[in-house]
Design a protein around this motif. Structure first.
Motif, PDB file in Angstrom:
ATOM      1  N   GLU A   1       0.815  -1.211   0.000  1.00  0.00           N
ATOM      2  CA  GLU A   1       0.000   0.000   0.000  1.00  0.00           C
ATOM      3  C   GLU A   1       0.849   1.262   0.000  1.00  0.00           C
ATOM      4  O   GLU A   1       0.366   2.334  -0.371  1.00  0.00           O
ATOM      5  N   ALA A   2       2.108   1.136   0.427  1.00  0.00           N
ATOM      6  CA  ALA A   2       3.014   2.286   0.411  1.00  0.00           C
ATOM      7  C   ALA A   2       3.831   2.343  -0.872  1.00  0.00           C
ATOM      8  O   ALA A   2       4.710   3.194  -1.001  1.00  0.00           O
ATOM      9  N   SER A   3       3.526   1.469  -1.815  1.00  0.00           N
ATOM     10  CA  SER A   3       4.223   1.467  -3.102  1.00  0.00           C
ATOM     11  C   SER A   3       3.661   2.563  -4.006  1.00  0.00           C
ATOM     12  O   SER A   3       2.456   2.847  -3.995  1.00  0.00           O
ATOM     13  N   ILE A   4       4.515   3.156  -4.803  1.00  0.00           N
ATOM     14  CA  ILE A   4       4.076   4.176  -5.748  1.00  0.00           C
ATOM     15  C   ILE A   4       3.099   3.596  -6.758  1.00  0.00           C
ATOM     16  O   ILE A   4       2.237   4.289  -7.295  1.00  0.00           O
ATOM     17  N   TYR A   5       3.217   2.276  -7.008  1.00  0.00           N
ATOM     18  CA  TYR A   5       2.282   1.621  -7.923  1.00  0.00           C
ATOM     19  C   TYR A   5       0.856   1.621  -7.356  1.00  0.00           C
ATOM     20  O   TYR A   5      -0.109   1.798  -8.095  1.00  0.00           O
ATOM     21  N   SER A   6       0.723   1.400  -6.045  1.00  0.00           N
ATOM     22  CA  SER A   6      -0.605   1.418  -5.425  1.00  0.00           C
ATOM     23  C   SER A   6      -1.238   2.794  -5.529  1.00  0.00           C
ATOM     24  O   SER A   6      -2.442   2.922  -5.795  1.00  0.00           O
ATOM     25  N   VAL A   7      -0.438   3.817  -5.309  1.00  0.00           N
ATOM     26  CA  VAL A   7      -0.946   5.180  -5.423  1.00  0.00           C
ATOM     27  C   VAL A   7      -1.417   5.445  -6.849  1.00  0.00           C
ATOM     28  O   VAL A   7      -2.498   6.002  -7.076  1.00  0.00           O
ATOM     29  N   GLY A   8      -0.616   5.031  -7.824  1.00  0.00           N
ATOM     30  CA  GLY A   8      -0.986   5.240  -9.224  1.00  0.00           C
ATOM     31  C   GLY A   8      -2.270   4.530  -9.602  1.00  0.00           C
ATOM     32  O   GLY A   8      -3.152   5.114 -10.255  1.00  0.00           O
ATOM     33  N   VAL A   9      -2.389   3.264  -9.198  1.00  0.00           N
ATOM     34  CA  VAL A   9      -3.604   2.499  -9.499  1.00  0.00           C
ATOM     35  C   VAL A   9      -4.809   3.112  -8.796  1.00  0.00           C
ATOM     36  O   VAL A   9      -5.892   3.234  -9.375  1.00  0.00           O
ATOM     37  N   GLY A  10      -4.626   3.522  -7.529  1.00  0.00           N
ATOM     38  CA  GLY A  10      -5.725   4.131  -6.781  1.00  0.00           C
ATOM     39  C   GLY A  10      -6.216   5.412  -7.413  1.00  0.00           C
ATOM     40  O   GLY A  10      -7.428   5.659  -7.490  1.00  0.00           O
ATOM     41  N   VAL A  11      -5.288   6.243  -7.882  1.00  0.00           N
ATOM     42  CA  VAL A  11      -5.668   7.497  -8.541  1.00  0.00           C
ATOM     43  C   VAL A  11      -6.450   7.209  -9.818  1.00  0.00           C
ATOM     44  O   VAL A  11      -7.475   7.844 -10.105  1.00  0.00           O
ATOM     45  N   ALA A  12      -5.989   6.242 -10.600  1.00  0.00           N
ATOM     46  CA  ALA A  12      -6.664   5.909 -11.857  1.00  0.00           C
ATOM     47  C   ALA A  12      -8.096   5.441 -11.614  1.00  0.00           C
ATOM     48  O   ALA A  12      -9.034   5.870 -12.305  1.00  0.00           O
ATOM     49  N   VAL A  13      -8.285   4.571 -10.623  1.00  0.00           N
ATOM     50  CA  VAL A  13      -9.628   4.069 -10.324  1.00  0.00           C
ATOM     51  C   VAL A  13     -10.501   5.168  -9.743  1.00  0.00           C
ATOM     52  O   VAL A  13     -11.704   5.243 -10.034  1.00  0.00           O
ATOM     53  N   THR A  14      -9.919   6.048  -8.952  1.00  0.00           N
ATOM     54  CA  THR A  14     -10.676   7.181  -8.406  1.00  0.00           C
ATOM     55  C   THR A  14     -11.224   8.056  -9.530  1.00  0.00           C
ATOM     56  O   THR A  14     -12.389   8.478  -9.495  1.00  0.00           O
ATOM     57  N   VAL A  15     -10.390   8.340 -10.516  1.00  0.00           N
ATOM     58  CA  VAL A  15     -10.810   9.162 -11.656  1.00  0.00           C
ATOM     59  C   VAL A  15     -11.981   8.504 -12.383  1.00  0.00           C
ATOM     60  O   VAL A  15     -12.959   9.172 -12.754  1.00  0.00           O
ATOM     61  N   VAL A  16     -11.903   7.194 -12.561  1.00  0.00           N
ATOM     62  CA  VAL A  16     -12.987   6.481 -13.249  1.00  0.00           C
ATOM     63  C   VAL A  16     -14.283   6.567 -12.449  1.00  0.00           C
ATOM     64  O   VAL A  16     -15.362   6.853 -12.997  1.00  0.00           O
ATOM     65  N   PHE A  17     -14.204   6.341 -11.149  1.00  0.00           N
ATOM     66  CA  PHE A  17     -15.408   6.405 -10.312  1.00  0.00           C
ATOM     67  C   PHE A  17     -15.998   7.821 -10.294  1.00  0.00           C
ATOM     68  O   PHE A  17     -17.228   7.988 -10.333  1.00  0.00           O
ATOM     69  N   LEU A  18     -15.155   8.836 -10.225  1.00  0.00           N
ATOM     70  CA  LEU A  18     -15.660  10.208 -10.217  1.00  0.00           C
ATOM     71  C   LEU A  18     -16.284  10.575 -11.551  1.00  0.00           C
ATOM     72  O   LEU A  18     -17.298  11.295 -11.602  1.00  0.00           O
ATOM     73  N   TRP A  19     -15.703  10.092 -12.635  1.00  0.00           N
ATOM     74  CA  TRP A  19     -16.307  10.310 -13.951  1.00  0.00           C
ATOM     75  C   TRP A  19     -17.685   9.668 -14.009  1.00  0.00           C
ATOM     76  O   TRP A  19     -18.647  10.257 -14.516  1.00  0.00           O
ATOM     77  N   LEU A  20     -17.770   8.456 -13.465  1.00  0.00           N
ATOM     78  CA  LEU A  20     -19.052   7.755 -13.450  1.00  0.00           C
ATOM     79  C   LEU A  20     -20.059   8.487 -12.574  1.00  0.00           C
ATOM     80  O   LEU A  20     -21.246   8.605 -12.928  1.00  0.00           O
ATOM     81  N   ALA A  21     -19.598   9.005 -11.419  1.00  0.00           N
ATOM     82  CA  ALA A  21     -20.495   9.753 -10.536  1.00  0.00           C
ATOM     83  C   ALA A  21     -21.030  11.003 -11.223  1.00  0.00           C
ATOM     84  O   ALA A  21     -22.216  11.341 -11.107  1.00  0.00           O
ATOM     85  N   LYS A  22     -20.158  11.697 -11.943  1.00  0.00           N
ATOM     86  CA  LYS A  22     -20.586  12.901 -12.656  1.00  0.00           C
ATOM     87  C   LYS A  22     -21.572  12.551 -13.763  1.00  0.00           C
ATOM     88  O   LYS A  22     -22.594  13.226 -13.949  1.00  0.00           O
TER      89      LYS A  22
END
Length: 275
Positions: free
Chosen positions: A234-255
């Motif tokens: 969870e402290a890996s830069i890869y986790s942060v990157g994947v989390g940001v990408a999925v967040t963007v998708v969910f927010l797009w869907l919410a909008k």
């Protein structure tokens, strides 16, 4: 008083459930059964207090929507972590040495079920939802995400970076998942699968906490920015990157669904339950 009652009931049940599961010392049959029962009890308590204080059905945890919404959430969470661990392994930071422990994986299953349900009820079911009603989606997402990250600051091997990583990849992402679907089963599924994949399948540390060996005998090594170090992936830069990408998708869907609540505006619709 309405908000206070909700907080007291949900936090009290979550604390009792969490303390009870932790006290079992990874006894796999008891941890599995008690963890699952604790998860169910927490949902029942949340539904009861919402009915009592808000005079409405808690559609966000409707049992009828649970199978489909949980399945989608679990699939998303598994795919997220597999993407992370594959990238870590590609750089030589993770290696599978053989098979692990089935009983350990079962104990982790029960433990993570209790963790995912209780944390989602507290942070998304109460904190995010109630703050959003008054201040809107963006402020609520930011506040709940930061507090979720800070809540992990006192875990073993935690640092300021690990708390920030948790806030971004999990706190923001899980709030966005709820905003997109208006269903708590989706973030519960994502949260559970992400945690379980870490400890129950790939046998890595979960938020700095050690656990019994999971299904695979896996080890991590290398730079902390890649592997997450002692805190876990969870402290890996890869986790942060994947989390940001999925967040963007969910927010797009919410909008797209009209689920983003403006500051001081309306309560978001529940038309997308189970989506």
């Amino acid at each position: 008083m309405r908000i206070l009652l909700q907080i007291v009931v949900v936090v009290a049940v979550s604390w009792v459930a969490g303390t009870g599961v932790q006290a079992l010392g990874w006894n796999w049959p008891l941890t599995l059964v008690v963890g699952l029962l604790a998860a169910v009890l927490a949902v029942v308590a949340y539904g009861w207090i919402v009915r009592k204080t808000e005079n409405r059905e808690p559609t966000e945890v409707a049992w009828a929507t649970a199978p489909g919404a949980l399945s989608r959430g679990v699939l998303i969470g598994l795919l997220m972590f597999v993407a992370v661990i594959v990238n870590i392994a590609f750089l030589g930071g993770y290696e599978v040495r053989g098979l692990g422990s089935v009983t350990g994986a079962l104990a982790i299953f029960g433990f993570m079920a209790a963790v995912a349900v209780t944390e989602e009820l507290m942070f998304r079911g109460l904190l995010f939802r109630l703050v959003e009603q008054r201040f809107g989606t963006w402020i609520s997402l930011t506040l709940s995400g930061v507090l979720f990250g800070f809540a992990h600051f006192f875990n073993a091997n935690a640092t300021l970076w690990t708390s920030l990583a948790i806030a971004v990849e999990a706190g923001f992402m899980l709030a966005a998942a709820y905003a997109a679907t208006r269903n708590l089963w989706v973030p519960i599924g994502v949260h559970f699968a992400w945690n379980y994949a870490q400890g129950g399948i790939f046998s890595t540390s979960v938020s700095g906490q050690d656990a019994p060996q999971g299904l695979l005998d896996g080890v991590t090594s290398g730079p902390s920015i890649v592997t997450g170090g002692a805190f876990g992936p969870e402290a890996s830069i890869y986790s942060v990157g994947v989390g940001v990408a999925v967040t963007v998708v969910f927010l797009w869907l919410a909008k797209r669904r009209g689920n983003l609540v403006p500051r001081g505006g309306r309560t978001a619709p529940a038309a997308t339950l189970g989506a």
